[in-house]
Design a protein around this motif. Structure first.
Motif, PDB file in Angstrom:
ATOM      1  N   LYS A   1       0.827  -1.197   0.000  1.00 51.03           N
ATOM      2  CA  LYS A   1       0.000   0.000   0.000  1.00 51.03           C
ATOM      3  C   LYS A   1       0.870   1.260   0.000  1.00 51.03           C
ATOM      4  O   LYS A   1       2.047   1.225   0.344  1.00 51.03           O
ATOM      5  CB  LYS A   1      -0.928   0.018   1.213  1.00 51.03           C
ATOM      6  CG  LYS A   1      -1.777  -1.238   1.383  1.00 51.03           C
ATOM      7  CD  LYS A   1      -2.737  -1.438   0.229  1.00 51.03           C
ATOM      8  CE  LYS A   1      -3.598  -2.682   0.454  1.00 51.03           C
ATOM      9  NZ  LYS A   1      -4.541  -2.902  -0.667  1.00 51.03           N
TER      10      LYS A   1
ATOM     11  N   ILE B   1      -2.502   7.551   1.117  1.00 52.42           N
ATOM     12  CA  ILE B   1      -3.559   8.075   0.257  1.00 52.42           C
ATOM     13  C   ILE B   1      -3.424   9.579   0.067  1.00 52.42           C
ATOM     14  O   ILE B   1      -3.988  10.137  -0.880  1.00 52.42           O
ATOM     15  CB  ILE B   1      -4.957   7.730   0.837  1.00 52.42           C
ATOM     16  CG1 ILE B   1      -5.108   8.292   2.257  1.00 52.42           C
ATOM     17  CG2 ILE B   1      -5.184   6.231   0.810  1.00 52.42           C
ATOM     18  CD1 ILE B   1      -6.498   8.082   2.849  1.00 52.42           C
ATOM     19  N   SER B   2      -2.670  10.234   0.954  1.00 50.51           N
ATOM     20  CA  SER B   2      -2.440  11.667   0.810  1.00 50.51           C
ATOM     21  C   SER B   2      -1.290  12.096   1.710  1.00 50.51           C
ATOM     22  O   SER B   2      -0.871  11.347   2.598  1.00 50.51           O
ATOM     23  CB  SER B   2      -3.696  12.467   1.159  1.00 50.51           C
ATOM     24  OG  SER B   2      -4.030  12.307   2.535  1.00 50.51           O
TER      25      SER B   2
ATOM     26  N   ASP C   1      -4.706   4.746   4.464  1.00 49.26           N
ATOM     27  CA  ASP C   1      -6.051   4.170   4.494  1.00 49.26           C
ATOM     28  C   ASP C   1      -6.010   2.934   5.381  1.00 49.26           C
ATOM     29  O   ASP C   1      -5.470   1.892   5.004  1.00 49.26           O
ATOM     30  CB  ASP C   1      -6.488   3.790   3.074  1.00 49.26           C
ATOM     31  CG  ASP C   1      -7.870   3.133   3.050  1.00 49.26           C
ATOM     32  OD1 ASP C   1      -8.545   3.143   4.098  1.00 49.26           O
ATOM     33  OD2 ASP C   1      -8.267   2.622   1.978  1.00 49.26           O
TER      34      ASP C   1
END
Length: 399
Positions: A194, A197-198, A208
């Motif tokens: 992963k 996400i920001s 996330d």
């Protein structure tokens, strides 16, 4: 005359041969570990999990090397005293076949401790080794340690958290490290493939945590930190007394005033994954309450003069994260000061009795050697032996 000669020979062994052999073995073993790290980072491509397993292997082997050398240079015993109200019976036990200390520790935990000598973290890491989580240790360290040749780069690969001791700089660094530790422990971090996400304007990465990896891959962790920030000494005691006066507190007798900001920040970041906080108090034999452990048991004294603690006493209790008031800063600070007052009382008892045992009725104690598994101990010295043999062969046949 013969006795004096024998003592002189013993002194040479202690002052010269033992330190040289120990440092020689340590350097060669660490060089091998560094080679494994480089192979993992640059030879495995995008195989993140394989890479991490190799890096974790080097992390475990590092404490194996340290403990093996200490077993020769400073063979001490460790007495574990547990608070039975928070530590279940049987959490720490002696292996019947080997007599070694074993432990059944939480796989997602934070360890806090008083800080007396520079090698406190070695015993805490060894304690994690007895619970088979030595490869999942994370330690908060001074940024200056990153500059140590070989070791600094190795500790970077361990993903240790290096601190500037300036909160404005440390906050983002800590946040990103802790977010990754928490995300990986839930199977939704970089080890599960992963990405954040920001990233907010300050540089803080957001993960996330709702989308869990289907392979259900999660990683344990034990974060070690010293809320006092530095070890107890004549200098830090004076600084501590000035700080206590500034905030209107009475300084403790045997420990420094803890700083709450960093610990609270860690617990807030890990609150959704951490199971328990291990509160540990360490005492070293041979130290009077008017002395400082860092002076008596410096690296020079341990390696060159054979002066080391024959017994390391460790008091352990567990605190559930739900029992810690981390949401309110003032309540948390008061909780931490109260905890350190209890730690100060423990140290007062230790200096009077030389042990933490029997201070309370509801306690368990056991004593064991500070050692590792035999099949891990002997390979530590195979590397230098092979190196010497190869060097000798080249010297004799080629040079």
């Amino acid at each position: 005359m013969a006795l004096r000669k024998e003592r002189g020979q013993t002194g040479i062994v202690r002052r010269i041969i033992v330190p040289f052999v120990s440092l020689f073995a340590f350097f060669l073993d660490c060089t091998v570990l560094l080679g494994i790290q480089l192979a993992a980072k640059f030879g495995l491509g995008d195989h993140t999990i394989k890479e991490q397993k190799l890096l974790n292997y080097t992390k475990r082997q590092f404490i194996v090397i340290l403990t093996s050398i200490l077993r020769i240079v400073a063979p001490c015993k460790v007495q574990i005293t547990t608070d039975s109200d928070s530590i279940e019976d049987g959490t720490f036990y002696l292996d019947r076949s080997t007599g070694r200390l074993r432990a059944d520790l939480s796989t997602k935990s934070v360890t806090i401790c008083n800080h007396q000598i520079y090698t406190d973290w070695v015993f805490l890491w060894w304690l994690a080794y007895t619970g088979d989580i030595a490869s999942n240790i994370f330690i908060m360290l001074k940024k200056s340690l990153r500059k140590i040749p070989v070791l600094g780069y190795g500790m970077e690969n361990f993903n240790f958290i290096f601190m500037n001791r300036k909160w404005a700089q440390d906050r983002i660094n800590m946040s990103n490290h802790l977010n990754v530790i928490s995300a990986d422990s839930r199977g939704c971090g970089p080890l599960a493939g992963k990405k954040p996400i920001s990233v907010n304007p300050d540089g803080e990465e957001i993960w996330d945590t709702n989308t869990i990896d289907k392979r259900n891959i999660n990683w344990p962790y034990n974060l070690i930190l010293f809320p006092e920030g530095t070890n107890l000494s004549a200098h830090t005691r004076k600084v501590n007394e000035a700080y206590a006066e500034k905030i209107g507190r009475t300084p403790y007798r045997h420990v420094l005033m803890p700083r709450s900001t960093g610990l609270r920040f860690c617990l807030l970041k890990l609150r959704n994954t951490v199971d328990v906080v291990y509160d540990i108090t360490i005492g070293y034999s041979g130290i009077h309450h008017t002395e400082y452990g860092q002076d008596a048991y410096s690296l020079k004294n341990i390696f060159l003069r054979g002066k080391y603690p024959k017994l390391v006493s460790i008091y352990v209790r567990a605190i559930k994260i739900d029992d810690i008031p981390i949401d309110d800063e003032l309540d948390f600070t008061e909780w931490l000061y109260k905890l350190w007052k209890e730690k100060d009382d423990l140290m007062e008892y230790f200096y009077e009795h030389g042990t933490f045992a029997n201070k309370k009725k509801n306690q368990k104690s056991l004593t064991a050697d500070c050692s590792i598994k035999n099949y891990e101990f002997f390979p530590v010295f195979i590397v230098p032996i092979v190196f010497v043999y190869v060097f000798y062969w080249f010297w004799k046949h080629i040079l």
